[in-house]
Design a protein around this motif. Structure first.
Motif, PDB file in Angstrom:
ATOM      1  N   ASP A 250       0.836  -1.203   0.000  1.00 24.78           N
ATOM      2  CA  ASP A 250       0.000   0.000   0.000  1.00 24.78           C
ATOM      3  C   ASP A 250       0.873   1.256   0.000  1.00 24.78           C
ATOM      4  OD1 ASP A 250       0.993  -0.198   2.543  1.00 24.78           O
ATOM      5  OD2 ASP A 250      -0.906   0.339   3.547  1.00 24.78           O
ATOM      6  N   CYS A 251       2.123   1.072  -0.365  1.00 26.15           N
ATOM      7  CA  CYS A 251       3.071   2.186  -0.461  1.00 26.15           C
ATOM      8  C   CYS A 251       3.643   2.215  -1.882  1.00 26.15           C
ATOM      9  CB  CYS A 251       4.218   2.008   0.531  1.00 26.15           C
ATOM     10  SG  CYS A 251       3.688   1.842   2.249  1.00 26.15           S
ATOM     11  N   GLY A 252       4.076   3.373  -2.289  1.00 21.68           N
ATOM     12  CA  GLY A 252       4.632   3.480  -3.638  1.00 21.68           C
ATOM     13  C   GLY A 252       5.250   4.837  -3.879  1.00 21.68           C
ATOM     14  N   THR A 253       5.784   4.996  -5.074  1.00 22.48           N
ATOM     15  CA  THR A 253       6.435   6.254  -5.434  1.00 22.48           C
ATOM     16  C   THR A 253       6.294   6.467  -6.923  1.00 22.48           C
ATOM     17  OG1 THR A 253       8.504   7.499  -5.261  1.00 22.48           O
ATOM     18  CG2 THR A 253       8.707   5.188  -5.833  1.00 22.48           C
ATOM     19  N   GLY A 254       6.321   7.727  -7.350  1.00 19.05           N
ATOM     20  CA  GLY A 254       6.154   7.979  -8.776  1.00 19.05           C
ATOM     21  C   GLY A 254       6.594   9.369  -9.196  1.00 19.05           C
ATOM     22  N   VAL A 255       6.673   9.528 -10.509  1.00 20.50           N
ATOM     23  CA  VAL A 255       6.996  10.800 -11.149  1.00 20.50           C
ATOM     24  C   VAL A 255       5.936  11.031 -12.209  1.00 20.50           C
ATOM     25  CG1 VAL A 255       8.680  12.036 -12.567  1.00 20.50           C
ATOM     26  CG2 VAL A 255       9.479  10.472 -10.793  1.00 20.50           C
ATOM     27  N   ALA A 256       5.418  12.260 -12.275  1.00 19.53           N
ATOM     28  CA  ALA A 256       4.369  12.524 -13.261  1.00 19.53           C
ATOM     29  C   ALA A 256       4.437  13.968 -13.744  1.00 19.53           C
ATOM     30  CB  ALA A 256       2.993  12.235 -12.671  1.00 19.53           C
ATOM     31  N   PHE A 257       3.902  14.177 -14.948  1.00 22.02           N
ATOM     32  CA  PHE A 257       3.798  15.509 -15.556  1.00 22.02           C
ATOM     33  C   PHE A 257       2.319  15.813 -15.769  1.00 22.02           C
ATOM     34  CE2 PHE A 257       7.833  13.725 -16.692  1.00 22.02           C
ATOM     35  CZ  PHE A 257       8.735  14.781 -16.722  1.00 22.02           C
ATOM     36  N   THR A 258       1.966  17.078 -15.647  1.00 21.03           N
ATOM     37  CA  THR A 258       0.557  17.432 -15.839  1.00 21.03           C
ATOM     38  C   THR A 258       0.140  17.317 -17.303  1.00 21.03           C
ATOM     39  OG1 THR A 258       1.204  19.769 -15.945  1.00 21.03           O
ATOM     40  CG2 THR A 258       0.390  18.941 -13.825  1.00 21.03           C
ATOM     41  N   GLU A 265       0.344  16.755 -25.214  1.00 21.57           N
ATOM     42  CA  GLU A 265      -1.068  16.397 -25.015  1.00 21.57           C
ATOM     43  C   GLU A 265      -1.502  16.726 -23.590  1.00 21.57           C
ATOM     44  OE1 GLU A 265      -4.012  12.462 -25.239  1.00 21.57           O
ATOM     45  OE2 GLU A 265      -1.835  12.237 -25.363  1.00 21.57           O
ATOM     46  N   ASN A 266      -2.681  17.298 -23.468  1.00 25.23           N
ATOM     47  CA  ASN A 266      -3.202  17.707 -22.157  1.00 25.23           C
ATOM     48  C   ASN A 266      -3.794  16.494 -21.440  1.00 25.23           C
ATOM     49  OD1 ASN A 266      -4.168  19.006 -19.941  1.00 25.23           O
ATOM     50  ND2 ASN A 266      -5.589  20.343 -21.026  1.00 25.23           N
ATOM     51  N   LYS A 267      -2.881  15.660 -20.986  1.00 22.71           N
ATOM     52  CA  LYS A 267      -3.271  14.444 -20.285  1.00 22.71           C
ATOM     53  C   LYS A 267      -2.161  14.085 -19.311  1.00 22.71           C
ATOM     54  CE  LYS A 267      -4.399   9.555 -21.089  1.00 22.71           C
ATOM     55  NZ  LYS A 267      -4.352   8.443 -22.063  1.00 22.71           N
ATOM     56  N   LEU A 268      -2.553  13.669 -18.109  1.00 19.30           N
ATOM     57  CA  LEU A 268      -1.567  13.290 -17.094  1.00 19.30           C
ATOM     58  C   LEU A 268      -0.638  12.211 -17.645  1.00 19.30           C
ATOM     59  CD1 LEU A 268      -1.089  14.207 -14.187  1.00 19.30           C
ATOM     60  CD2 LEU A 268      -2.454  12.277 -13.419  1.00 19.30           C
ATOM     61  N   GLU A 313      -0.892  23.203 -11.743  1.00 19.01           N
ATOM     62  CA  GLU A 313      -0.730  23.766 -13.080  1.00 19.01           C
ATOM     63  C   GLU A 313      -1.421  25.125 -13.181  1.00 19.01           C
ATOM     64  OE1 GLU A 313      -0.523  21.451 -16.943  1.00 19.01           O
ATOM     65  OE2 GLU A 313      -2.481  22.421 -17.158  1.00 19.01           O
ATOM     66  N   ASN A 314      -2.578  25.233 -12.583  1.00 19.59           N
ATOM     67  CA  ASN A 314      -3.288  26.513 -12.599  1.00 19.59           C
ATOM     68  C   ASN A 314      -2.556  27.572 -11.780  1.00 19.59           C
ATOM     69  OD1 ASN A 314      -6.043  26.465 -14.045  1.00 19.59           O
ATOM     70  ND2 ASN A 314      -5.972  24.496 -13.009  1.00 19.59           N
ATOM     71  N   HIS A 315      -1.911  27.122 -10.710  1.00 22.05           N
ATOM     72  CA  HIS A 315      -1.198  28.060  -9.840  1.00 22.05           C
ATOM     73  C   HIS A 315       0.081  28.576 -10.509  1.00 22.05           C
ATOM     74  CE1 HIS A 315      -0.010  29.913  -6.045  1.00 22.05           C
ATOM     75  NE2 HIS A 315       1.200  29.395  -6.212  1.00 22.05           N
ATOM     76  N   TYR A 316       0.855  27.652 -11.082  1.00 29.32           N
ATOM     77  CA  TYR A 316       2.132  28.043 -11.699  1.00 29.32           C
ATOM     78  C   TYR A 316       1.987  28.464 -13.159  1.00 29.32           C
ATOM     79  CZ  TYR A 316       4.827  26.423  -7.670  1.00 29.32           C
ATOM     80  OH  TYR A 316       5.367  26.280  -6.408  1.00 29.32           O
ATOM     81  N   LYS A 317       0.816  28.190 -13.749  1.00 29.77           N
ATOM     82  CA  LYS A 317       0.543  28.523 -15.146  1.00 29.77           C
ATOM     83  C   LYS A 317       1.606  27.937 -16.076  1.00 29.77           C
ATOM     84  CE  LYS A 317      -2.077  32.665 -14.086  1.00 29.77           C
ATOM     85  NZ  LYS A 317      -2.348  34.069 -14.386  1.00 29.77           N
ATOM     86  N   ASN A 318       1.950  26.692 -15.790  1.00 31.43           N
ATOM     87  CA  ASN A 318       2.940  25.996 -16.610  1.00 31.43           C
ATOM     88  C   ASN A 318       2.805  24.499 -16.358  1.00 31.43           C
ATOM     89  OD1 ASN A 318       5.229  25.406 -18.211  1.00 31.43           O
ATOM     90  ND2 ASN A 318       6.289  27.226 -17.482  1.00 31.43           N
ATOM     91  N   MET A 319       3.242  23.708 -17.323  1.00 34.86           N
ATOM     92  CA  MET A 319       3.232  22.254 -17.148  1.00 34.86           C
ATOM     93  C   MET A 319       4.176  21.880 -16.007  1.00 34.86           C
ATOM     94  SD  MET A 319       5.232  19.336 -18.069  1.00 34.86           S
ATOM     95  CE  MET A 319       5.927  19.264 -19.694  1.00 34.86           C
ATOM     96  N   GLN A 320       3.678  21.046 -15.073  1.00 32.63           N
ATOM     97  CA  GLN A 320       4.462  20.699 -13.891  1.00 32.63           C
ATOM     98  C   GLN A 320       5.007  19.268 -13.949  1.00 32.63           C
ATOM     99  OE1 GLN A 320       5.116  23.066 -11.109  1.00 32.63           O
ATOM    100  NE2 GLN A 320       4.655  24.109 -13.037  1.00 32.63           N
ATOM    101  N   ASP A 321       6.205  19.132 -13.377  1.00 31.40           N
ATOM    102  CA  ASP A 321       6.882  17.839 -13.226  1.00 31.40           C
ATOM    103  C   ASP A 321       6.917  17.571 -11.719  1.00 31.40           C
ATOM    104  OD1 ASP A 321       8.775  15.853 -12.813  1.00 31.40           O
ATOM    105  OD2 ASP A 321      10.428  16.928 -13.755  1.00 31.40           O
ATOM    106  N   LEU A 334       6.498  15.482  -2.959  1.00 26.84           N
ATOM    107  CA  LEU A 334       7.917  15.715  -2.650  1.00 26.84           C
ATOM    108  C   LEU A 334       8.539  16.804  -3.505  1.00 26.84           C
ATOM    109  CD1 LEU A 334       9.174  12.026  -2.366  1.00 26.84           C
ATOM    110  CD2 LEU A 334       8.152  13.470  -0.605  1.00 26.84           C
ATOM    111  N   GLN A 335       7.920  17.128  -4.618  1.00 23.51           N
ATOM    112  CA  GLN A 335       8.519  18.140  -5.492  1.00 23.51           C
ATOM    113  C   GLN A 335       7.539  18.550  -6.564  1.00 23.51           C
ATOM    114  OE1 GLN A 335      12.665  17.877  -7.101  1.00 23.51           O
ATOM    115  NE2 GLN A 335      11.667  17.533  -9.049  1.00 23.51           N
ATOM    116  N   THR A 336       7.613  19.819  -6.983  1.00 24.81           N
ATOM    117  CA  THR A 336       7.008  20.238  -8.241  1.00 24.81           C
ATOM    118  C   THR A 336       7.941  21.258  -8.870  1.00 24.81           C
ATOM    119  OG1 THR A 336       4.958  20.951  -9.321  1.00 24.81           O
ATOM    120  CG2 THR A 336       5.630  22.209  -7.374  1.00 24.81           C
ATOM    121  N   ARG A 337       7.979  21.255 -10.190  1.00 23.11           N
ATOM    122  CA  ARG A 337       8.783  22.246 -10.923  1.00 23.11           C
ATOM    123  C   ARG A 337       8.241  22.324 -12.341  1.00 23.11           C
ATOM    124  NH1 ARG A 337      14.245  18.512 -11.002  1.00 23.11           N
ATOM    125  NH2 ARG A 337      13.441  16.842 -12.309  1.00 23.11           N
ATOM    126  N   ASN A 338       8.562  23.401 -13.037  1.00 29.63           N
ATOM    127  CA  ASN A 338       8.186  23.492 -14.443  1.00 29.63           C
ATOM    128  C   ASN A 338       8.896  22.380 -15.197  1.00 29.63           C
ATOM    129  OD1 ASN A 338       6.721  25.781 -13.816  1.00 29.63           O
ATOM    130  ND2 ASN A 338       8.293  27.197 -14.534  1.00 29.63           N
TER     131      ASN A 338
END
Length: 877
Positions: A250-258, A265-268, A313-321, A334-338
């Motif tokens: 029930d634990c895990g980790t991941g990396v994703a872009f908005t 493409e506007n898809k997670l 994404e709405n807050h930073y007005k940019n695609m987030q990593d 744990l992190q967000t950045r453009n």
């Protein structure tokens, strides 16, 4: 007052990026937005700079603040370092103000030791998790802090798996993990002669120091230079409470872009692993799952994550990593950045976000890095074929694109083979202007010597040809028609492929595909063109280059290098005849041969530019560059000139100069040989008259540029040769066509006396390549030998031939611009050196108030976007 070097996450915000670094500022901002961020604190970039100022020592003052904030973190979390009841483990991560993915170092699970591992095993009821975390910490600490071999740790893991007869890391038991801990400690002790540190505070201070040190590791320095990041920015360090993705299913980790970073493409878009820690996702040891599968595995965490993605994404007005961890079903950010993205994705995301009403067109223009557009303009290798190919060596990615062809070693060979319809790669120790024809017909150029601004690199970029330079591993044997690299021999005619975007060289043919430009590109560039103040011209010497530049949006030519035309076909023979002429009659006979050839060249360029302004620079290089060096060519020319080989060899010897780049060249040639300026003027004026006759609507007004002028009297002398010749031709033709005479400012003396020179010069174009050479006092071709030591010593941040030296050379440009306009208020000013395509240099040129930049055809879109961004930035300043 005591400087504050440490901040809790809840004390900062996104506006403190310079102090807290990008990661720290974003963690603080997410905390303020009420997102589930594990508690922590940030040690500032100022602390990093002080560490270096103090001789790479963390001062007592900073250490005291770190310990004070560690206590605050213990209070916030209710956990304690090294505690037997409720131990605190932390991650220690770098965080520069500019994103530098993978350049610096991270350590996870810090604070663990034998006692803590035992406590975690008992409290969690999961012994395997406890000792997995422990072995990971030893592995990371040993690598990052002590520099021990990563590979050896992997070998130890493989040895244990082999003993157990298993293949997957997940099959390792708790006892196996304990075994790994002991084996890792043994390796650590044997290599360093000391035991692995058990005190968590000692571990933390050593880890923080290692992160500071990583700011100056080789890959970080290289990345900074490539991305114009100053060394004095420093990196912040983030110390954050660990949350665990490897405690169970029930634990895990991941990396994703908005959004999809490859397509836009506007898809997670992202991946995750259950029962894993962060590095497992990117290490490739296990195959991650796609992010949308998380809704089946952990639906609550997935729904919360989707909501957070939208909010960020709405807050930073940019695609987030973003990076996230799930611990016992609970989500932590744990992190967000453009997010970094491909050029295609960058354009789509920018256009889509404007359409969605999320950002303005100005904000969209600032979202795309100008250099990214390069990849849209060149052929690329087919992805599947590239993945299967073997890299034989890597060097400098000097000019983007993909080149695939058969090996040739001379320009003559390249032309011969290309004329037969073959694709060739020209492999040279280094190139010279004489090689230009061979370079022009090659799929790519590979040189053993030279840097990113060497002759090969500059010319290749101008042509849009792929180039890899400085491949020092290659052992050339041109006489036998072969080269050797890493134990393999490649002969003339063998197939190789070179990637000018990465610097990789492959020992086989790899399929290439033409670059594709989406509809978003044109729309995006229209926004840039509406916004920019600077005009963008091109450096082009052929109709083909000129047309290519126009297709990419060039508004004129800022530099036609007439000497490049002389290397084609019969022209090289005619100019050699001129050079070795014994008397005026022989000289004039050679010039009479050259004039119609030059005229035809200029007509082709005028036709290609369809009425756009064209600036033609007169002959610039020293004459020795045109004389033959091959004994057969010397013999042939001697026969044609009806002189002995000995006489011709004497002429060639007489042309030798101790420092030809500071010798008999540029307008000095016209002072010594007035016939050259008269011939070139006749060709320019007659070409313009002919094309105006065919296309009166274009109303061409030739712009004649005299190179390497250093004095008003010198300019007057050469200009008189031009005007007398031009006026006589116009009078005979009964034409009132206008023409303009200006000069290149490339000698520091000309910049200092620009007000005087402007009395005769109608325009200035700054030749920043030579102006940089003569201001610094070192050669562009030789500087690559010692500049790396200057970067390491932090004397220079960047190659001054690639990025304009704004403090020195820039001061001369600004001075000359102001002095020139003082004399001639409407004076047109431009830049035509390599810097005309560099975004940082373009921003400076815009600020100084020049009218245009001129760059190679394949850099025109980059310059257009950079000029728009410069306008936006300079308006805000």
């Amino acid at each position: 007052m005591e400087t504050k070097y440490v901040y809790l996450f809840n004390e900062g915000d996104a506006n403190m990026r310079n102090l807290l670094g990008g990661k720290g500022a974003n963690l603080a901002e997410m905390s303020k937005l009420g997102m589930p961020v594990p508690n922590g604190f940030t040690i500032t970039t100022e602390a990093c700079n002080k560490y270096y100022d103090d001789g790479e020592v963390i001062s007592d003052e900073i250490q005291a603040q770190i310990m004070e904030y560690l206590e605050k973190l213990e209070e916030e979390t209710g956990k304690k370092f090294g505690d037997q009841e409720n131990p605190l483990l932390v991650s220690v991560r770098s965080g520069a103000r500019a994103s530098m993915p993978g350049m610096m170092d991270t350590i996870l699970n810090l604070g663990i030791n034998d006692v803590v591992a035992n406590t975690i095993a008992e409290k969690s009821g999961n012994e395997r998790f406890a000792y997995d975390s422990y072995r990971r910490f030893i592995q990371m600490f040993a690598d990052v802090v002590k520099g021990l071999s990563k590979k050896r740790f992997e070998e130890i893991i493989d040895e244990v798996k082999a003993e157990r007869g298993i293949k997957d890391d997940l099959e390792l038991t708790a006892d196996d993990m304990k075994t790994l801990v002991e084996k890792f400690k043994e390796f650590y002790r044997s290599e360093l002669g000391e035991d692995f540190p058990t005190d968590p505070k000692t571990q933390m201070m050593e880890a923080i120091e290692a992160v500071f040190r990583s700011w100056n590791n080789e890959r970080a320095i290289y990345y900074r230079r490539m991305n114009d990041i100053p060394s004095n920015w420093g990196t912040a360090v983030n110390v954050q409470m660990m949350v665990f993705g490897n405690m169970g299913e029930d634990c895990g980790t991941g990396v994703a872009f908005t959004r999809n970073p490859a397509t836009g493409e506007n898809k997670l878009y992202g991946e995750f692993l259950m029962n894993a820690q962060g590095e497992d996702v990117v290490a490739g040891v296990r195959t991650p799952k796609k992010i949308d599968q998380l809704k089946e595995v952990s639906p609550t965490a997935y729904d919360q994550f989707v909501e957070i993605c939208s909010k960020l994404e709405n807050h930073y007005k940019n695609m987030q990593d973003m990076e996230f961890t799930i611990e016992n079903g609970k989500l932590f950010m744990l992190q967000t950045r453009n997010g970094k993205r491909t050029a295609q994705a960058a354009l789509k995301i920018a256009c889509d976000m404007v359409d969605e009403g999320l950002i303005s067109t100005d904000e969209a223009l600032m979202m795309v890095e100008p250099q990214q557009l390069d990849s849209l303009l060149h052929p690329t290798f087919a992805k599947e074929a590239l993945e299967a190919a073997e890299v034989i060596t890597s060097a400098l990615p000097a000019s983007p694109g993909a080149g695939c062809g058969q090996i040739v070693f001379t320009a003559e060979e390249a032309k011969e083979e290309a004329d037969k319809g073959k694709k060739v790669i020209l492999v040279r120790l280094e190139t010279s202007p004489e090689d230009i024809e061979g370079m022009a017909v090659s799929q790519g150029i590979l040189t053993v010597r030279g840097g990113m601004t060497s002759h090969a690199a500059v010319v290749a970029r101008g042509m849009g040809a792929c180039c890899v330079s400085g491949a020092g591993d290659i052992e050339m044997n041109e006489e036998e028609g072969s080269f050797k690299v890493n134990g393999k021999t490649f002969k003339r005619g063998d197939w190789i492929s070179i990637d000018g975007s990465t610097g990789n060289v492959y020992g086989e043919a790899i399929e290439t595909v033409p670059a594709e430009i989406s509809g978003d590109f044109e729309r995006f560039m229209e926004w840039a063109d509406k916004r920019r103040r600077l005009k963008v011209r091109t450096n082009a010497d052929t109709p083909k280059d000129a047309k290519q530049a126009v297709d990419f949006g060039a508004e004129g030519i800022g530099l036609v290098r007439t000497e490049h035309m002389f290397f084609e076909g019969d022209k090289i023979k005619a100019i050699r005849e001129m050079i070795v002429a014994k008397n005026d009659d022989q000289m004039q006979a050679a010039l009479d041969k050259l004039e119609p050839m030059q005229q035809k060249d200029f007509e082709g360029i005028y036709e290609a530019m369809e009425g756009r302004p064209v600036t033609i620079r007169y002959l610039d290089p020293p004459l020795h560059e045109f004389v033959p060096t091959n004994p057969e060519d010397i013999k042939e020319l001697a026969n044609e000139m009806n002189i002995s080989e000995a006489e011709l060899n004497q002429v060639i010897s007489n042309l030798h100069e101790v420092n030809p780049m500071m010798g008999h060249r540029g307008s000095r040639l016209d002072v010594s040989n007035p016939g050259i300026a008269k011939m070139q003027t006749a060709a320019v004026i007659k070409a313009a008259l002919n094309v105006n006759k065919k296309h009166p609507e274009w109303n061409i007004e030739p712009e004649i540029m005299l190179p390497l002028i250093g004095d008003l009297a010198e300019l007057k002398y050469v200009k008189k040769l031009v005007t007398e010749t031009a006026d006589a031709i116009l009078k005979e033709a009964g034409s009132d066509m206008k023409y303009h005479v200006g000069t290149m400012i490339e000698v520091p003396r000309a910049a200092l006396l620009a007000d005087e020179i402007a009395e005769e010069a109608e325009f200035f174009s700054f030749g920043t390549n030579d102006l940089t050479q003569l201001t610094f006092g070192f050669s562009r071709d030789d500087a690559g030998k010692f500049l790396p030591q200057y970067y390491a010593a932090k004397i220079y941040e960047n190659d001054p031939f690639a990025r304009l030296d704004q403090n020195g050379v820039g001061k001369l440009i600004e001075m000359a611009a102001n002095l020139g306009r003082k004399t001639r208020p409407d004076m047109k000013l431009g830049v035509c050196g390599e810097h005309g395509g560099d975004p940082a240099s373009i921003e400076f040129v815009d600020k100084v108030g020049l009218n245009y930049v001129s760059c190679s055809p394949f850099r025109v879109p980059i310059a257009r976007l950079a000029a728009a961004q410069a306008t936006i930035k300079n308006e805000k300043a």
